[in-house]
Design a protein around this motif. Structure first.
Motif, mmCIF file in Angstrom:
data_model
loop_
_atom_site.group_PDB
_atom_site.id
_atom_site.type_symbol
_atom_site.label_atom_id
_atom_site.label_comp_id
_atom_site.label_asym_id
_atom_site.label_seq_id
_atom_site.Cartn_x
_atom_site.Cartn_y
_atom_site.Cartn_z
ATOM 1 N N GLN A 152 3.694 1.503 -1.349
ATOM 2 C CA GLN A 152 4.223 1.612 -2.704
ATOM 3 C C GLN A 152 3.227 2.313 -3.641
ATOM 4 O OE1 GLN A 152 5.119 -2.169 -4.485
ATOM 5 N NE2 GLN A 152 6.522 -1.272 -5.980
ATOM 6 N N LYS A 153 1.947 2.041 -3.438
ATOM 7 C CA LYS A 153 0.931 2.650 -4.298
ATOM 8 C C LYS A 153 0.876 4.161 -4.115
ATOM 9 C CE LYS A 153 -2.173 -1.308 -4.235
ATOM 10 N NZ LYS A 153 -3.337 -1.801 -3.491
ATOM 11 N N VAL A 154 1.219 4.625 -2.923
ATOM 12 C CA VAL A 154 1.120 6.056 -2.629
ATOM 13 C C VAL A 154 2.432 6.778 -2.931
ATOM 14 C CG1 VAL A 154 0.636 7.729 -0.799
ATOM 15 C CG2 VAL A 154 -0.620 5.582 -0.859
ATOM 16 N N CYS A 155 3.550 6.041 -2.847
ATOM 17 C CA CYS A 155 4.882 6.641 -3.040
ATOM 18 C C CYS A 155 4.954 7.333 -4.399
ATOM 19 C CB CYS A 155 5.920 5.525 -2.952
ATOM 20 S SG CYS A 155 7.527 5.998 -3.563
ATOM 21 N N CYS A 156 5.297 8.640 -4.373
ATOM 22 C CA CYS A 156 5.080 9.462 -5.564
ATOM 23 C C CYS A 156 6.096 9.245 -6.672
ATOM 24 C CB CYS A 156 5.025 10.935 -5.188
ATOM 25 S SG CYS A 156 6.611 11.589 -4.632
ATOM 26 N N GLY A 157 7.324 8.927 -6.326
ATOM 27 C CA GLY A 157 8.335 8.758 -7.361
ATOM 28 C C GLY A 157 9.210 9.984 -7.544
ATOM 29 N N GLU A 158 9.078 10.937 -6.644
ATOM 30 C CA GLU A 158 9.855 12.152 -6.828
ATOM 31 C C GLU A 158 11.236 12.105 -6.172
ATOM 32 O OE1 GLU A 158 8.348 16.475 -6.960
ATOM 33 O OE2 GLU A 158 6.617 15.236 -7.382
ATOM 34 N N VAL A 189 -5.721 5.029 3.986
ATOM 35 C CA VAL A 189 -4.666 6.020 3.777
ATOM 36 C C VAL A 189 -5.261 7.392 4.052
ATOM 37 C CG1 VAL A 189 -2.940 6.970 2.215
ATOM 38 C CG2 VAL A 189 -3.706 4.597 1.936
ATOM 39 N N TYR A 209 11.481 5.975 -3.984
ATOM 40 C CA TYR A 209 10.847 5.262 -5.099
ATOM 41 C C TYR A 209 11.464 3.890 -5.339
ATOM 42 C CZ TYR A 209 9.501 4.274 -9.937
ATOM 43 O OH TYR A 209 9.042 3.688 -11.084
ATOM 44 N N ILE A 210 12.772 3.865 -5.543
ATOM 45 C CA ILE A 210 13.409 2.565 -5.821
ATOM 46 C C ILE A 210 13.464 1.744 -4.538
ATOM 47 C CG2 ILE A 210 15.399 1.394 -6.841
ATOM 48 C CD1 ILE A 210 16.142 4.072 -8.180
ATOM 49 N N GLY A 211 13.779 2.404 -3.435
ATOM 50 C CA GLY A 211 13.930 1.697 -2.165
ATOM 51 C C GLY A 211 12.658 0.968 -1.753
ATOM 52 N N GLY A 238 -2.243 15.244 -2.193
ATOM 53 C CA GLY A 238 -2.323 14.854 -3.606
ATOM 54 C C GLY A 238 -2.556 16.043 -4.516
ATOM 55 N N TYR A 241 1.205 11.739 4.392
ATOM 56 C CA TYR A 241 0.312 10.583 4.217
ATOM 57 C C TYR A 241 0.597 9.543 5.299
ATOM 58 C CZ TYR A 241 -1.333 11.721 -0.536
ATOM 59 O OH TYR A 241 -1.922 12.283 -1.628
ATOM 60 N N GLU A 299 0.836 -1.207 0.000
ATOM 61 C CA GLU A 299 0.000 0.000 0.000
ATOM 62 C C GLU A 299 0.868 1.252 0.000
ATOM 63 O OE1 GLU A 299 -3.143 -0.148 -0.604
ATOM 64 O OE2 GLU A 299 -3.034 -2.349 -0.528
ATOM 65 N N VAL A 303 12.047 -2.076 -3.801
ATOM 66 C CA VAL A 303 12.873 -3.219 -3.421
ATOM 67 C C VAL A 303 12.363 -3.839 -2.113
ATOM 68 C CG1 VAL A 303 15.210 -4.006 -2.883
ATOM 69 C CG2 VAL A 303 14.866 -2.245 -4.621
#
Ligand SMILES: Cc1cc2nc3c(=O)[nH]c(=O)nc-3n(C[C@H](O)[C@H](O)[C@H](O)COP(=O)(O)OP(=O)(O)OC[C@H]3O[C@@H](n4cnc5c(N)ncnc54)[C@H](O)[C@@H]3O)c2cc1C
Ligand code: SF4
Ligand code: FES
Lengths: 238, 649
Positions: free
Chosen positions: B71-77, B161, B82-84, B177, B640, B69, B87
């Protein structure tokens, strides 16, 4: 002016300076990847991590984004900072193992081979292209699509062909070669893995060389209010 | 019973595993709301730790359900987050699939701590904490799974969330968001996220009381994030760019729904039902739609064109608004059933002014005007002749709005009289300050007892001074008249603005629809159902005078219930509200570790200069420009909070 300590040196810098800029002034180098001095800092790659001590509490932060504050202590080579950089480098290298730039940065930081495996990608979402297009070129052809509670997407850089003028600035600034540009036979292609746009290049009326995308020249002509035939001749022949 | 197997929440641990001596711990001792016990929950994991009530729970499975869950919220910025987190999720899945290796444990530990130390936002820095705890306290469980090399079944965890600001918002807008979308200059998407919960973004961006900002965690560092003004920015951006939102073409349904009252509650309900494909008709008594946003709130706070545009877009979504149609006068409520309406939503607000209890207030003196009527006349552009001296009675926002309107109309000497002191005054502080700046005088601890008139015209009021006694049911100190302190205040006009209540005279059969003590309609707060079959109610007519965002939120909830009612013939409490109940009481602001936040004060906006505010109703507050909006959007820490739990069997 603000007074702070960087690596045991007491220094005074202008308010609003970032740690990275302050360190640079005193010849302390910190590795960076997503930073560019002419662009708004983002803090995405986390290679520039330093340790800061604020009111006696030690924390990590990214030097490129953190504006200095009176009385803080910055440690750019502490164990804690170096470890965090190694972790960041390892993750980036796992994501993008073929990029020469990342390989050399990782090596510099002390990571030769990542322990982990993830889906490999050539784009590391550093947004240098996004920021260049917006802040330098003045277009918004590239945008970051973030994931979030109500955006269940893979984070990525989104390309709007209508907004692109083919200047190629994004390709120049891209550290991993994820965005490329090629000129051939009177056309230019700007492209990445999942998008591309082709441009007609303008032919110089004098020397006959193709010298720039028509759309880009049109954009500049509009911005500067130049006469319609202004770009019929290339700068070399003018 | 305080039976708990293991708990590590907010940095406090209770460990009863395999011990002879059991430490009993109630949910409250663990820092959780009292609803959390072994009869309801088998295990729970969230941003600040985890709790196990049932020893059969597989903590590794829970950690995996949780991180999925996250991971679904993690924005990628930021790449560490993001990568961590990717993994972390992959590694936990591998262990559960029986393909884990012993070194995966140290890998998880290294990554989770690294993300906690160095992710780019509060969400990233807090999310890995329960993973670190699970390794610390349940390492054996990890080892067992790795050694057994067998896939184990995954349980179905419930998910919630939220964020401190989101929880404080009655409509639970995805605030981090939509702020992040503004930061990425994706205004259109930001606005459509806002419209999911607020169909009047331009209005709310201006006059919302913004409980979200009070809950904002950034307040503890340098100041709240200006959430309301960011919302206003995108709403204004859309309007000024001449864009219309691309609303998905609603599917058509034959079912009809009637809504009584075109205020915020009615509009919100209609908009959501129209998007679900229903044919919605709103019946509105007045010649304008918008309820109190149209005829209460003055234009210097909410320009008419902003409201009109928000409403126009609601009509575009397929809502029909029949103006000048009062239920109980032009149409009867009972008749609506015969016309084929399948459900009715009552959203008539609270428009009837309360009485002051002063002698002579019912004598219809010229110059004695109820605050609601006064503001309605002002808002509908009716001519009001300015008098020299006016008394506005009351201490709420309505009183302040009346007073500030008087000044704009050319009244020279504007006075508010309030029976308690400044501290108890319910009007918003900023509003009171603006009013004083503009020249409104406020007399505290005064109550009019008798309206004085000559030839049927108001000439003043006899007043009495008050003292404060013991706190009353509202928690504020009760005002008590001081004997012998009577005095006269001269005035050519008196405007009582001491509260409103719903006018329920149109209800056909009072026994069919139960009323509460305060003469409001009684409903189930989560479903908005009244005691009448197929009849729902929301907004001020249920709560008494409240605020716009409450009315909008109740309209949203009612739409959900009405949809269920029409499709299934009954209303069950929505999954959403069940989850809402589950997190109630958890302190969302708490976290074990504080972030370091460089000092960046909130952006400020300019105000209409004082001398330009008279003789007109021009908007006082200006919005952000693009740069300010961007800078402000960058200030959001992204708090969040992800939570998963397994219900008890
Ligand atoms: C002066 C004033 C200032 C305020 N300022 C703020 C503010 O700054 N921020 C904030 O958040 N809130 C503010 N509020 C509160 C806010 O306006 C209300 O809480 C909100 O409008 C309630 O919405 P509603 O839909 O329940 O009712 P209303 O907005 O009252 O709408 C009810 C509608 O039903 C209609 N109606 C009534 N009876 C019938 C009938 N029998 N048939 C047909 N139609 C009928 C009415 O004409 C009205 O249009 C203010 C209120 C007032 C009075
Ligand atoms: S900082 Fe952002 S996410 Fe955190 S409470 Fe404030 S608005 Fe919400
Ligand atoms: S250079 Fe500072 S985070 Fe990338």
């Amino acid at each position: 002016m603000v007074e702070l300590t960087i690596d045991n040196q007491r220094v005074r810098v202008k308010k609003g300076t970032t740690i990275l800029e302050a360190a640079d002034k005193f010849n302390i180098t910190i590795p960076t990847l997503c930073h560019h001095e002419n662009l708004t800092p983002l803090g995405s790659c986390r290679l520039c991590t330093v340790e800061v001590i604020v009111n006696g509490i030690s924390k990590l932060t990214t030097a490129c984004t953190f504006p200095v504050e009176q009385g803080i202590e910055v440690r750019t080579t502490s164990q804690k900072a170096l470890e965090a950089r190694r972790l960041a480098a390892e993750l980036l290298l796992a994501k993008c193992p073929t990029s020469a730039k990342i390989k050399s940065l990782a090596q510099e930081i002390g990571v030769a081979k990542p322990r982990i495996k993830v889906r490999e990608e050539d784009c590391i979402l550093c947004e240098l292209c996004v920021r260049t297009c917006r802040e330098i070129v003045g277009r918004q052809a590239l945008k970051f699509i973030n994931r979030g509670l109500n955006q269940r997407v893979e984070p990525r850089i989104d390309f709007s062909p209508d907004m692109c003028i083919g200047c190629g600035s994004c390709a120049y600034v891209c550290p991993t070669g994820a965005i490329k540009m090629e000129d051939k036979d009177g056309t230019r292609v700007v492209y990445a893995r999942n998008w591309e746009k082709e441009f007609k290049l303008k032919k110089c009326k004098v020397c006959g060389n193709y010298w720039a995308p028509e759309e880009q020249l049109e954009y500049i002509r509009g911005k500067l209010n130049l006469p319609p035939d202004f770009f019929d001749v290339c700068p070399n022949c003018r | 019973m305080g039976k708990v197997v293991f708990s590590s929440w907010a940095g406090k641990t209770v460990d009863n595993r395999g011990l002879g001596v059991k430490q009993h711990a109630y949910a409250e001792d663990l820092g959780l709301p009292s609803g959390y016990d072994h009869t309801k929950v088998a295990a729970f994991m969230g941003w600040d730790g985890f709790v196990v009530w049932d020893e059969k729970v597989n903590v590794v499975d829970m950690a995996h359900a949780y991180i999925k869950e996250v991971q679904k919220v993690c924005c990628g910025e930021c790449m560490v987050g993001y990568i961590g987190i990717t993994v972390l999720a992959d590694t936990l899945a591998r262990i559960l699939d029986g393909k884990g290796r012993e070194k995966d444990i140290s890998l998880l530990q290294w990554l989770a701590s690294g993300i906690k130390e160095n992710a780019g936002c509060t969400f990233g820095q807090t999310a890995p904490i329960p993973i670190i705890d699970s390794i610390k306290y349940y390492r054996d469980e990890y080892l067992k799974l790795i050694k057994n090399k067998k896939a184990v079944p995954k349980s179905n965890y419930k998910v919630m969330v939220t964020a401190p600001c989101m929880e404080a918002c009655p409509a639970h807008l995805d605030i981090p968001g939509y702020i992040q979308l503004i930061r990425n200059q994706r205004y259109r998407e930001s606005l459509s996220l806002i419209r999911n919960g607020v169909c009047l973004p331009g209005v709310i961006g201006r006059v919302c009381t913004a409980p979200c900002e009070e809950a904002c965690r950034r307040t503890q560092y340098d100041g709240r994030v200006c959430i309301r003004l960011l919302k206003r920015y995108v709403a204004d951006w859309e309007m000024n760019s001449g864009l219309t939102p691309s609303s998905a073409k609603p599917r058509k349904s034959k079912e009809k729904v009637a809504i009584i009252g075109a205020g915020p509650a009615g509009l919100a309900c209609s908009y959501n039902l129209a998007l679900k494909g229903y044919q919605v008709t709103i019946f509105e008594e007045l010649s304008v739609a918008g309820g109190m946003a149209a005829v209460g709130i003055p234009q210097y706070r909410l320009p008419r064109k902003i409201l009109e545009r928000d409403i126009e877009l609601i009509e575009k979504a397929g809502v029909e608004i029949r103006l000048n149609t009062k239920i109980g006068r032009d149409l009867e409520m009972e008749g609506l059933w015969k016309d084929g309406y399948k459900a009715i939503f009552i959203a008539i607000g609270a428009h009837k002014g309360r009485k002051m209890g002063a002698e002579g207030e019912d004598n219809d003196y010229e110059g004695f005007v109820d605050g609601m009527k006064f503001l309605r006349d002002v808002n509908l552009g009716r001519v009001i002749e300015p008098k020299n001296r006016v008394l506005v009675v009351g201490g709420g926002d309505v009183a302040v709005d009346c007073a500030r309107s008087c000044l704009r109309l050319g009244f020279r000497d504007v006075n508010i009289v309030y029976r308690r002191s400044r501290v108890e005054m319910p009007a918003r502080k900023a509003e009171i300050e603006e009013a004083e700046k503009e020249g409104v005088k406020i007399s505290y601890l005064v109550t009019p007892t008798k309206i004085l008139a000559r030839d049927g015209k108001v000439i003043g009021a006899e007043c009495v001074k008050m003292a404060l006694g013991e706190p009353d049911s509202s928690g504020r100190r009760r005002p008590i008249p001081i004997k012998g302190s009577e005095f006269v205040m001269k005035a050519a006009m008196i405007i009582p603005a001491i509260g409103q209540q719903p006018d329920l005279s149109f209800l056909p059969d009072r026994n069919q629809i139960k009323l509460a003590k305060q003469m409001t309609i009684e409903t189930d707060t989560t479903t908005c159902q009244t005691s009448g079959e197929g009849i729902f109610a929301g907004g001020d007519c249920v709560t008494g005078p409240a605020v716009l965002i409450d009315a909008l939120a109740s309209g949203n909830r009612a739409a959900q219930s009405i949809d269920q009612y029409i499709r299934k013939g009954k209303v069950t409490q929505g999954e959403d509200s069940k989850l809402e109940i589950a997190v109630k009481g958890i302190n969302l602001s708490e976290q074990r570790e504080q972030e370091i936040v460089p000092r960046e004060m909130p952006q400020i906006t300019s105000q209409l200069p004082l001398k330009k505010r008279f003789g007109n109703f021009r908007e006082v507050e200006n919005g952000f420009n693009a740069e300010a909006a961007l800078e402000e959007a960058k200030r959001c820490l992204r708090c969040y909070r992800v939570m998963v739990w397994l219900p008890a069997k």
